[in-house]
Motif scaffolding. Structure first.
Motif, PDB file in Angstrom:
ATOM      1  N   ASP A  69       0.811  -1.216   0.000  1.00 23.73           N
ATOM      2  CA  ASP A  69       0.000   0.000   0.000  1.00 23.73           C
ATOM      3  C   ASP A  69       0.844   1.266   0.000  1.00 23.73           C
ATOM      4  O   ASP A  69       0.370   2.328   0.366  1.00 23.73           O
ATOM      5  CB  ASP A  69      -0.937   0.023   1.217  1.00 23.73           C
ATOM      6  CG  ASP A  69      -2.088  -0.938   1.061  1.00 23.73           C
ATOM      7  OD1 ASP A  69      -2.716  -0.919  -0.013  1.00 23.73           O
ATOM      8  OD2 ASP A  69      -2.343  -1.720   1.982  1.00 23.73           O
ATOM      9  N   GLU A  95     -15.823   0.188   0.498  1.00 25.03           N
ATOM     10  CA  GLU A  95     -15.051  -1.057   0.420  1.00 25.03           C
ATOM     11  C   GLU A  95     -14.351  -1.316   1.754  1.00 25.03           C
ATOM     12  O   GLU A  95     -13.655  -0.454   2.281  1.00 25.03           O
ATOM     13  CB  GLU A  95     -14.014  -0.955  -0.697  1.00 25.03           C
ATOM     14  CG  GLU A  95     -13.177  -2.197  -0.865  1.00 25.03           C
ATOM     15  CD  GLU A  95     -12.080  -2.050  -1.900  1.00 25.03           C
ATOM     16  OE1 GLU A  95     -11.160  -2.898  -1.887  1.00 25.03           O
ATOM     17  OE2 GLU A  95     -12.108  -1.102  -2.712  1.00 25.03           O
ATOM     18  N   ARG A 114     -11.303   1.259   2.529  1.00 28.08           N
ATOM     19  CA  ARG A 114     -10.702   1.931   1.373  1.00 28.08           C
ATOM     20  C   ARG A 114     -11.475   3.183   1.002  1.00 28.08           C
ATOM     21  O   ARG A 114     -12.707   3.207   1.054  1.00 28.08           O
ATOM     22  CB  ARG A 114     -10.678   1.004   0.160  1.00 28.08           C
ATOM     23  CG  ARG A 114      -9.865  -0.265   0.353  1.00 28.08           C
ATOM     24  CD  ARG A 114      -8.401   0.040   0.383  1.00 28.08           C
ATOM     25  NE  ARG A 114      -7.631  -1.131   0.785  1.00 28.08           N
ATOM     26  CZ  ARG A 114      -6.343  -1.253   0.604  1.00 28.08           C
ATOM     27  NH1 ARG A 114      -5.654  -0.294   0.027  1.00 28.08           N
ATOM     28  NH2 ARG A 114      -5.716  -2.324   1.007  1.00 28.08           N
ATOM     29  N   SER A 117     -10.310   6.185  -4.117  1.00 28.06           N
ATOM     30  CA  SER A 117      -9.198   5.926  -5.039  1.00 28.06           C
ATOM     31  C   SER A 117      -8.384   4.709  -4.621  1.00 28.06           C
ATOM     32  O   SER A 117      -7.273   4.495  -5.093  1.00 28.06           O
ATOM     33  CB  SER A 117      -8.283   7.150  -5.119  1.00 28.06           C
ATOM     34  OG  SER A 117      -8.986   8.255  -5.636  1.00 28.06           O
ATOM     35  N   GLY A 118      -8.927   3.932  -3.693  1.00 25.48           N
ATOM     36  CA  GLY A 118      -8.231   2.746  -3.203  1.00 25.48           C
ATOM     37  C   GLY A 118      -7.298   3.019  -2.047  1.00 25.48           C
ATOM     38  O   GLY A 118      -6.618   2.117  -1.567  1.00 25.48           O
ATOM     39  N   ARG A 120      -5.816   3.452   1.596  1.00 27.04           N
ATOM     40  CA  ARG A 120      -6.072   2.689   2.806  1.00 27.04           C
ATOM     41  C   ARG A 120      -6.357   3.659   3.953  1.00 27.04           C
ATOM     42  O   ARG A 120      -5.570   4.567   4.230  1.00 27.04           O
ATOM     43  CB  ARG A 120      -4.847   1.842   3.135  1.00 27.04           C
ATOM     44  CG  ARG A 120      -5.085   0.829   4.215  1.00 27.04           C
ATOM     45  CD  ARG A 120      -3.916  -0.141   4.247  1.00 27.04           C
ATOM     46  NE  ARG A 120      -4.241  -1.278   5.056  1.00 27.04           N
ATOM     47  CZ  ARG A 120      -3.458  -1.749   6.021  1.00 27.04           C
ATOM     48  NH1 ARG A 120      -2.291  -1.176   6.257  1.00 27.04           N
ATOM     49  NH2 ARG A 120      -3.811  -2.786   6.720  1.00 27.04           N
TER      50      ARG A 120
END
Length: 126
Positions: A69, A95, A114, A117-118, A120
């Motif tokens: 990540d 998510e 998430r 934009s993904g 973390r």
């Protein structure tokens, strides 16, 4: 009357450390961070340091989890009730990285999810 927010502030910023002891020394001796605590809730050690009210969490890198990540690993958001906050995220169809909050000692819990934009993100309850 304003509704009280579940999300109360930034708890910490997690940064991966290839050499944990070297990173701790750098942040303390070079940048003047203050040592807060060291814990090992799972496979890796975590060291929390503070400077000017901002807390960073140095995350020990083990080879199998090197940089999945990125170097700046996560942004942790402090919450007043982690269980309600998780339900809120579920309602928003966010998510999730797991299904339940993880107890990490001393009455603390965390939970990873998430962003759009993904990125973390972590919920953190003291």
């Amino acid at each position: 009357m304003e509704k009280e927010s579940l999300f109360t502030g930034i708890e910490h910023i997690g940064i991966k450390a290839l050499d944990l002891e070297k990173a701790v020394s750098f942040y303390q001796e070079v940048l003047g961070f203050k040592y807060l605590r060291r814990i090992k809730p799972g496979q890796v050690q975590l060291v929390f340091l503070e400077l000017g009210g901002t807390v960073i969490e140095l995350v020990e890198v083990i080879e199998s989890y090197r940089f999945e990540d990125g170097v700046v690993n996560h942004l942790a958001i402090q919450v007043s009730d982690i269980f309600k906050a998780i339900e809120h995220l579920k309602d928003q169809q966010v998510e999730m990285d797991s299904f339940e909050p993880m107890p990490i000692g001393e009455g603390r819990y965390n939970f990873f999810f998430r962003g759009p934009s993904g990125e973390r993100l972590e919920l953190y309850q003291v």
